[in-house]
Write an enzyme that holds these catalytic residues in place. Structure first.
Site, PDB file in Angstrom:
ATOM      1  N   ASN A   1     107.936  44.013  -8.395  1.00 62.30           N
ATOM      2  CA  ASN A   1     106.530  43.744  -8.163  1.00 62.30           C
ATOM      3  C   ASN A   1     105.775  44.995  -8.561  1.00 62.30           C
ATOM      4  O   ASN A   1     106.212  46.099  -8.272  1.00 62.30           O
ATOM      5  CB  ASN A   1     106.292  43.402  -6.688  1.00 62.30           C
ATOM      6  CG  ASN A   1     104.919  42.841  -6.442  1.00 62.30           C
ATOM      7  OD1 ASN A   1     103.922  43.485  -6.728  1.00 62.30           O
ATOM      8  ND2 ASN A   1     104.862  41.638  -5.933  1.00 62.30           N
TER       9      ASN A   1
ATOM     10  N   GLU B   1     103.825  30.864  -8.859  1.00 66.28           N
ATOM     11  CA  GLU B   1     103.759  31.725 -10.047  1.00 66.28           C
ATOM     12  C   GLU B   1     105.103  32.381 -10.342  1.00 66.28           C
ATOM     13  O   GLU B   1     105.427  32.658 -11.486  1.00 66.28           O
ATOM     14  CB  GLU B   1     102.669  32.776  -9.889  1.00 66.28           C
ATOM     15  CG  GLU B   1     102.893  33.734  -8.738  1.00 66.28           C
ATOM     16  CD  GLU B   1     101.687  34.648  -8.482  1.00 66.28           C
ATOM     17  OE1 GLU B   1     100.634  34.447  -9.095  1.00 66.28           O
ATOM     18  OE2 GLU B   1     101.815  35.559  -7.645  1.00 66.28           O
TER      19      GLU B   1
ATOM     20  N   HIS C   1      87.577  35.705  -8.725  1.00 66.11           N
ATOM     21  CA  HIS C   1      87.240  37.126  -8.658  1.00 66.11           C
ATOM     22  C   HIS C   1      88.523  37.942  -8.600  1.00 66.11           C
ATOM     23  O   HIS C   1      89.168  37.989  -7.558  1.00 66.11           O
ATOM     24  CB  HIS C   1      86.410  37.442  -7.406  1.00 66.11           C
ATOM     25  CG  HIS C   1      85.028  36.889  -7.407  1.00 66.11           C
ATOM     26  ND1 HIS C   1      84.286  36.748  -6.249  1.00 66.11           N
ATOM     27  CD2 HIS C   1      84.237  36.453  -8.414  1.00 66.11           C
ATOM     28  CE1 HIS C   1      83.092  36.239  -6.557  1.00 66.11           C
ATOM     29  NE2 HIS C   1      83.051  36.051  -7.857  1.00 66.11           N
ATOM     30  N   GLU C   2      88.888  38.531  -9.693  1.00 67.65           N
ATOM     31  CA  GLU C   2      89.978  39.502  -9.606  1.00 67.65           C
ATOM     32  C   GLU C   2      89.329  40.819  -9.201  1.00 67.65           C
ATOM     33  O   GLU C   2      88.536  41.394  -9.948  1.00 67.65           O
ATOM     34  CB  GLU C   2      90.717  39.632 -10.930  1.00 67.65           C
ATOM     35  CG  GLU C   2      91.766  40.752 -10.922  1.00 67.65           C
ATOM     36  CD  GLU C   2      92.690  40.690  -9.714  1.00 67.65           C
ATOM     37  OE1 GLU C   2      93.344  39.659  -9.496  1.00 67.65           O
ATOM     38  OE2 GLU C   2      92.744  41.682  -8.944  1.00 67.65           O
TER      39      GLU C   2
ATOM     40  N   GLU D   1      97.253  33.327  -0.256  1.00 66.88           N
ATOM     41  CA  GLU D   1      98.557  33.325  -0.903  1.00 66.88           C
ATOM     42  C   GLU D   1      99.502  34.027   0.077  1.00 66.88           C
ATOM     43  O   GLU D   1     100.113  33.372   0.907  1.00 66.88           O
ATOM     44  CB  GLU D   1      98.484  34.055  -2.253  1.00 66.88           C
ATOM     45  CG  GLU D   1      99.784  33.994  -3.012  1.00 66.88           C
ATOM     46  CD  GLU D   1      99.702  34.813  -4.302  1.00 66.88           C
ATOM     47  OE1 GLU D   1     100.176  34.310  -5.313  1.00 66.88           O
ATOM     48  OE2 GLU D   1      99.189  35.954  -4.281  1.00 66.88           O
TER      49      GLU D   1
ATOM     50  N   HIS E   1      94.134  35.826  -2.607  1.00 66.27           N
ATOM     51  CA  HIS E   1      95.497  36.060  -3.089  1.00 66.27           C
ATOM     52  C   HIS E   1      95.818  37.551  -3.061  1.00 66.27           C
ATOM     53  O   HIS E   1      94.940  38.376  -3.293  1.00 66.27           O
ATOM     54  CB  HIS E   1      95.662  35.508  -4.501  1.00 66.27           C
ATOM     55  CG  HIS E   1      95.893  34.024  -4.517  1.00 66.27           C
ATOM     56  ND1 HIS E   1      96.896  33.438  -5.225  1.00 66.27           N
ATOM     57  CD2 HIS E   1      95.271  33.006  -3.855  1.00 66.27           C
ATOM     58  CE1 HIS E   1      96.877  32.110  -5.043  1.00 66.27           C
ATOM     59  NE2 HIS E   1      95.892  31.831  -4.224  1.00 66.27           N
ATOM     60  N   GLU E   2      97.084  37.838  -2.810  1.00 69.38           N
ATOM     61  CA  GLU E   2      97.568  39.223  -2.639  1.00 69.38           C
ATOM     62  C   GLU E   2      96.870  39.925  -1.475  1.00 69.38           C
ATOM     63  O   GLU E   2      96.972  41.147  -1.336  1.00 69.38           O
ATOM     64  CB  GLU E   2      97.404  40.068  -3.922  1.00 69.38           C
ATOM     65  CG  GLU E   2      98.161  39.552  -5.116  1.00 69.38           C
ATOM     66  CD  GLU E   2      97.326  38.590  -5.951  1.00 69.38           C
ATOM     67  OE1 GLU E   2      96.097  38.644  -5.879  1.00 69.38           O
ATOM     68  OE2 GLU E   2      97.924  37.748  -6.654  1.00 69.38           O
TER      69      GLU E   2
ATOM     70  N   GLU F   1     105.429  39.240  -1.599  1.00 71.86           N
ATOM     71  CA  GLU F   1     105.944  38.268  -2.554  1.00 71.86           C
ATOM     72  C   GLU F   1     107.438  38.434  -2.791  1.00 71.86           C
ATOM     73  O   GLU F   1     107.901  38.721  -3.894  1.00 71.86           O
ATOM     74  CB  GLU F   1     105.122  38.373  -3.850  1.00 71.86           C
ATOM     75  CG  GLU F   1     103.650  38.055  -3.581  1.00 71.86           C
ATOM     76  CD  GLU F   1     102.735  38.222  -4.780  1.00 71.86           C
ATOM     77  OE1 GLU F   1     103.203  38.613  -5.852  1.00 71.86           O
ATOM     78  OE2 GLU F   1     101.529  37.945  -4.626  1.00 71.86           O
TER      79      GLU F   1
END
Lengths: 717, 717
Positions: free
Chosen positions: B225, B522, B428-429, B516, B497-498, B203
């Site tokens: 980050n 974001e 879902h994190e 992502e 994501h990530e 990112e």
């Protein structure tokens, strides 16, 4: 409660000399043992323990080196000490005396009677809480660290009149353990029965030396093992057995190791200090309050039997977490196993199917044998695809735990076994890839449920995956327990090999009916065991829980099983029989080949006869490294069994039979070494069987050959 | 086939000067590009690639540093080189020309036309096989390493007349990668659009510099980050976009990264060399023959549109592995998301429930809005317990993915949404604990199936667990794909994501509808994006697959969403609209709050209108870092959509509408920046909408404000 006066010595890692008149003490229920706690000059937590007037541990410091997550996660973790600067914020005391019934065990009832002292500590400046919970028993003590979840307001209230919390300190909410710094300062240079600390294996022969000699013997001690990583500094594994110059016996271990790394003991002169197993990142623990350490246990005794009779490890574990335990039962089993261990046959179907042991014909023969002789289960190793290319290869996805080799009729064999009243025992070689195993766990267990397997032996051979992790890290320990819990949901019993050494978790999860976690019978083929090995294990490895030692080798000359294996067992045949009593386990294997039993069916009778669940146990001879004699009463019936095992020396024993019911006569059936028997010779398998009527008033004279032993059954006449 | 004459320069890491007259070459189907392969003086594999007479890669060495498992596992692994000593044992050639239909994409048909050359190599002495498979396309090339499973007899036959296998060499069966040593020797000091190599995050904002300048700019480049670990040596991430002094555009990336670590590119003067992501043990790959590397791709073009139009990444992936793809569909969605991203509300229910965004009332409002405006799904983040204590804490078992916060009516909201013709999108994190996620995956997916969720957004925020592992290691990459495969079994679409940057795996697993893997919208709240960010991403990040960029921010002054957030977006409102066309994705979010759309429903019309699946795409302006204009035809209907996006500079474009069907008139609806609009000012949200009748012969003149853009729809009049 009374206060003890303690003398502290001044040395590296030891407190400055001072009479700590203001110690907090906690005495055992019988008043004979005293645990004392105080804070040193710099606020260091210090404990000591005295057993019946004899010092078990001199004043020794407690604490941790940690890294604490800063308030803002972007600021990372800061190194910090939880070793000094503490104030006592309160003391709570409690007493317990309760009796509980294990699902299986060395006895049918266990009494947990102890005094408890919880010392609440707050660190000045940081305001961090670290409590110490001590429990003192008549036969020892245990303590653990507790890190409550607190906020600074709570903490400030704990120590009124003092500004104990500085504004810039983050809360002790999330921290990593750099090292646990629990000291065990011994009062003398104790004799120790030890194996070297290793992050990957526990399968060592024992060394007996002075504590101060361990450092120089440490590197010379290892045995060959595929997966081995000695600790950087000289250290030993627990349970560690010690004998002090005044004769006191002390065992140091841990209880209820849950979500925590396994402890080793670093040697520092004649003291020990905790040394935890790191994970792949090097961290030794990832802690999130509220959280706690396992119990650190000190079992003490004037004689060996005191150690063996102690139930401190189990008592410091949580009660059974499984509501319906009706499906959990002791298991006596045979297996398609020794033929591979000796090298006669292979686990893998490829490259030579004729060498594959787990073929349908051979398994049928084992089922027939098990059914004929009343065994519960037949273990079959090497039944599923993957064995052909995995050993030592550190592969991630080797086994799927459901795909049989083409010569293994998975469905048919289970059907056949069940028709004969026998179960197959599942074998899961995880290849030490915990992720691969967890990914397949649900399907693997479901297959077991569908086919009627109720026990799984799970192996963790080789270096751990994820790569860089260790067999006894917090991460790995979490995995082993996860598998046990998942198995409990499916009413599956678990026997873990190459997994972490037990710490009494079988009380909470009695479906964990077996663990290896030490050098077992397989090493009779892999380079040999010492003749005194099984006279040491009950004082060390078995303090944490039963071991699937897999005794029962009748063909003591292994070249008769595998021509090129020029090796003989380190016990006699009668000695093997004795192990069924001396090495307690609810899971007992008859490890040899059916044909070797068929040649000696009279001796085999004892293995068929001996129970693996008990009403009561008596430790009649308990000389670590020398000899053991244990008598046990079968659960629910008036039968006793006796095992007498000696080391490399022939030994006589005169066993008073006072354990038998008075006024009743019993037929004793005695399986003893033949007069000329001796281990590692061609006479090792010679035995004599004698029947005799006895009563409680008799004294039974027994003779064990070098490496030998005697086994007896006593049944009402 | 023809032979190329290559000039090799003498420098560190580069071959000695020699005309390699005996190169093996492989030309592209159109004959204009040539891949040459040869062995250097010491048997080093060397390749070069020329695109339409212009050198893409000068002769560059290929190979690996490895550790090979010895024959006896007890002997461990020995360091070895797979970089020289090779002999060519054979060459196989193949041609392909096939057209396949993606389940979704920038066009409905993709042609895969290439020439293939497989060079079989054997290393003298060891007898180890390492093959190189090259594929040459009209728009670039790809190659990968292949390690066949061989035994020494096979190998000996490959190179007759030479004793190529020494007896003491173990077979190349199990090895770890110390480093992949694939060189990319560029012919000049190319301009590069790069982000620094990092094992944990992608990112970053882009830097544009000469290749030779990267080393000194590397450490200055990072953005803040939570989870970041720059590589030890200066390196960049792929897909890397390069522009040579002769104008040639070159993109270096990888395709089909399966069971392998993600590649970074180490900077070495004006050359690059592969730098793989290690796992927690430091190893960069655990290989077991037969196995192979991902493809290393070289996309080349004279103009930017050539790069954007290339389908090499997809073509080098395996065909779709899902038989029935009828359940996979493009998704346009809104979400309970931006309110937390801006800081106005919280993911967590605790400590202040009034700040919890994912409450039933708010979600109902979003469902109503989605239903009213024709959105497929509503993403709800922060619905399940765990968010209250996890961010940055590296906790292992935070989420169970099934337990809602008390104010989120899981069952009721799904029922309500379905009644309105809308689905909820699951979130879902994982807290980056891959083990915890995998343990719960089955139950989590089952819940989705039961309640009718068909898409999951899965996040991997924070440092990876197992501790010490990295986001892009072989271990982690295996996990991401595992989740996609497990989801496919349950007909669930996945948006990660990530997680690792994509390498075209969505061809094989088209249920992977989003990733992502770059700095997304974001960051308009987290510190800002550069105004040229979205003019770079299509040339870099999107070369691997679509990005869930989440455009659509209408309220360009974030303080109006969250009072303390004094930040404005780096685009204008019209620029946000353009992104729905320029940033291809089958998954498109309208990321702003419903109330911000309700205030500007005329502009919102474009977001409602624009499809996210296409029949055809045209890259009309393609100036990396400056401007993009892309026209796309809706799948299955005669509608076109145009997006024009500029960087920080205002820009005009004259777009010939030749893509429209000839002889037909269309109503063009043009959403453009207002004349006074400019990003990061109070005018950023000013726009004008114009309708006009156009035909294929027209040229549409567009003006984009600084940071702005234009969006148009074209529908038959």
């Amino acid at each position: 409660m009374h206060r003890a006066s303690l003398i502290l010595s001044f040395a590296a890692g030891v407190l400055c000399a001072a009479a700590l008149a203001d110690s907090l003490t906690c005495a055992s229920p019988d008043g004979k043992n005293t645990l004392a706690f105080t804070l040193g000059e710099n606020g260091e937590p210090v404990y000591s323990f005295v057993y019946r007037g004899k010092t078990v541990v001199e004043p020794s410091t407690l604490g941790f080196d940690v890294k604490v997550l800063a308030k803002d996660a972007f600021d990372g973790r800061r190194p910090a000490s939880l070793r000094d600067g503490f104030a006592i914020a309160g003391v709570e005391r409690a007493s317990a005396d309760e009796t509980w019934r294990p699902v299986w065990g060395e006895e049918s009832e266990i009494r947990d009677r102890h005094e408890e002292m919880l010392v609440k500590l707050v660190q000045r400046g940081t305001g961090w809480r670290m409590d110490l919970r001590f429990r003192v028993f008549d036969d020892g003590a245990g303590f653990r660290y507790e890190f409550p979840k607190t906020d600074s307001k709570d903490v400030a209230r704990l120590v009124p009149g003092e500004n104990i919390v500085q504004d810039d300190a983050p809360p002790l909410a999330h921290f990593t353990i750099v090292e646990e710094r629990t000291r065990f300062n011994l009062p003398c240079d104790a004799m120790a029965w030890w194996i070297p600390a290793d992050y990957e294996t526990q399968e060592y022969r024992y060394t007996n030396s002075r504590t101060s000699e361990i450092a120089k013997l440490f590197r010379g001690a290892p045995d060959a093992n595929l997966s081995s990583q000695l600790t950087d500094v000289p250290a030993v594994q627990t349970a560690l057995m010690l004998k002090y110059d005044n004769g006191l016996l002390v065992n140091i271990h841990e209880a209820a190791c849950v979500d925590y790394a396994t402890m080793h003991l670093k040697v520092d002169g004649m003291a020990f200090e905790s040394l935890l197993t790191p994970d792949a990142s090097g961290a030794k623990g990832w802690m999130h309050t509220p959280c706690r350490s396992p119990w650190r246990t000190l079992i003490a005794g004037e004689k060996g039997a005191d150690i063996l009779a102690s139930r401190i490890t189990l008592n410091l574990n949580e009660p059974c977490a499984i509501e319906d335990t009706s499906w959990i039962h002791p298991v006596k089993y045979i297996g398609v196993w020794w033929t591979m261990i000796t090298g006669a046959k292979n686990w893998a179907y490829m490259p030579d199917p004729s060498m594959h042991a787990a073929n349908t014909t051979n398994v049928v023969r084992h089922i027939d044998f098990a059914a004929e002789h009343g065994f519960d289960e037949v273990l079959v190793e090497g039944w599923d695809t993957g064995f052909e290319d995995w050993f030592g290869k550190e592969k991630d996805a080797v086994f799927d735990f459901v795909t049989p080799y083409p010569d293994f009729d998975l469905e048919g064999l289970n059907k056949y076994a069940h028709e004969k009243g026998v179960k197959l025992m599942m074998y899961h070689e995880t290849s030490a890839s915990t992720r691969n195993y967890e990914r397949h766990l649900d399907e693997a267990y479901a297959l077991m449920n569908r086919l009627g397997y109720d026990t799984v032996k799970a192996g963790y051979v080789g270096n751990m995956l994820p790569h860089g992790d260790h067999h006894y890290s917090q991460w790995s320990n979490n995995h082993y327990l996860y598998c046990v819990k998942e198995a409990a949901k499916r009413k599956i019993m678990v026997n873990q090999h190459e997994a972490v050494r037990p710490t009494g978790l079988c009380r909470t999860w009695p479906n964990l009916i077996g663990n290896e976690a030490a050098r077992g019978t397989e090493y009779e083929s892999f380079g040999g065991n010492n003749a005194d090995h099984t006279t040491i294990l009950p004082f060390t490895r078995l303090v944490g829980g039963p071991m699937d030692y897999t005794p029962g080798i009748f063909e003591t000359d292994l070249s008769k099983v595998c021509a090129w294996k020029k090796q003989r067992t380190s016990t006699t045949l009668a000695g093997q029989l004795a192990l069924y009593v001396t090495m307690y386990s609810p899971l007992q294997m008859a490890a040899d080949l059916p044909e070797n039993y068929e040649k000696r069916l009279d001796a085999f009778e004892f293995i068929k006869d001996v129970p693996c669940d008990w009403e009561e146990s008596r430790y009649l001879v308990a000389e670590i490294g020398d000899a053991l004699a244990v008598a046990r009463k079968a659960k629910g019936r008036d039968e006793w069994y006796l095992g007498f095992k000696t080391d490399e020396n022939a030994r006589d024993a005169a066993i008073p039979l006072g354990f038998l019911a008075p006024g009743r006569s019993y037929e004793a059936k005695i399986y003893a070494d033949a007069p000329d028997a001796a281990y590692r010779t061609e006479t090792a398998d010679r035995y004599v069987i004698e029947r005799r009527i006895v009563t409680a008033g008799d004294i039974l004279k027994l003779h064990a050959a070098p490496g030998g032993g005697v086994a007896c059954s006593f049944k009402p006449d």
